[in-house]
Design a protein around this motif. Sequence first.
Motif, PDB file in Angstrom:
ATOM      1  N   HIS A  19       0.868  -1.175   0.000  1.00 61.32           N
ATOM      2  CA  HIS A  19       0.000   0.000   0.000  1.00 61.32           C
ATOM      3  C   HIS A  19       0.906   1.227   0.000  1.00 61.32           C
ATOM      4  O   HIS A  19       1.824   1.315   0.825  1.00 61.32           O
ATOM      5  N   ARG A  96       3.470  -0.660   4.081  1.00 63.26           N
ATOM      6  CA  ARG A  96       2.873   0.630   3.738  1.00 63.26           C
ATOM      7  C   ARG A  96       3.953   1.701   3.551  1.00 63.26           C
ATOM      8  O   ARG A  96       4.934   1.746   4.292  1.00 63.26           O
ATOM      9  N   GLU A 100      -1.877   6.423   5.431  1.00 61.22           N
ATOM     10  CA  GLU A 100      -2.984   5.589   4.960  1.00 61.22           C
ATOM     11  C   GLU A 100      -4.103   6.387   4.294  1.00 61.22           C
ATOM     12  O   GLU A 100      -4.640   5.961   3.254  1.00 61.22           O
ATOM     13  N   GLU A 103      -3.540   6.921   0.552  1.00 61.84           N
ATOM     14  CA  GLU A 103      -3.137   5.750  -0.241  1.00 61.84           C
ATOM     15  C   GLU A 103      -3.712   5.803  -1.658  1.00 61.84           C
ATOM     16  O   GLU A 103      -4.909   6.031  -1.847  1.00 61.84           O
TER      17      GLU A 103
END
Length: 301
Positions: A19, A96, A100, A103
């Motif tokens: 991600h 990651r 987040e 993303e």
Amino acid sequence: MADAISLLRPRTVVGPSLHAAGEWALRFDQLPHVRIGGLVRGSCWLILDGHEPVLLQEGDTFMLGNPPPYVLASTPGARTRPAQQLWARAEDGSVRIGPEPEEDLYLCVGHIAFDDGNASLLTDLLPPLVIVRAADPRGLELGQLITLLATEVEATAAGGPLVQSHLAQILLVHMLRAHAGQTDRPIGWLGALNEDGIGAALRAVHADVAHSWTLQELADISHMSRSAFAQAFKSHVGVPPLDYLIRWRMNLARDALARGTLSISELARATGYQSESAFSTAFRRVVGSSPSTFRDQARIP
């Protein structure tokens, strides 16, 4: 295709999924055999050493054959770092880059390795890069497989590695089918499977490897004259029909000897030879050592 992949004894390592947000670039070390992956969401650049950068977009699936070191990046000019360092910090099947909420990339990758003794049976036929775009006829089913695989990687459920391994191998088969069906098909058995006549002969050989096949029998199966069949087979597969038969028999023999599943006399009969000496002569000519010497060396830890 199933016979060949089974003989290769594939070993699969999938994930972690990636991600990412913002600018990033990851450099992957050289790996033997096959790397496979796809984009569940977003886009990124794939940069193989010695090749022009290629833009991968959402739903695209890719396969690398015996890949040299390569880079996955948000932009071709982004500063790279080793992927292994990030992979070592994986949690719950994923890694990651960036925050987040921002993303914009979700990517799943895996590595499929084969027994070295027979790996060239497939890897010699693969180009460095195969891409099936989301818009291609097979793109939808491949995109669905990638999404399912990525979900399984991050689920960390019971039996996960087994499911991941099977999904990755299903993905490999679909990628090989797509590659074999492309306009510029590869020389070798993989491309020949799509030829009605030649494919029928190949399937017959694989179905009964112990049969004493003649050129005329194989030509009859292909509904061609002997000369036309021999020429077409060599054009598509790269070797004459009976040479292919011998090589396939020896691939099977190497595998059986390495695993100790048959005695040499049993193996001779199973691969179509009337005597152990005839089998040993053919094995030595193709492999470069006697069956007993190969067996003994294969058993050394």
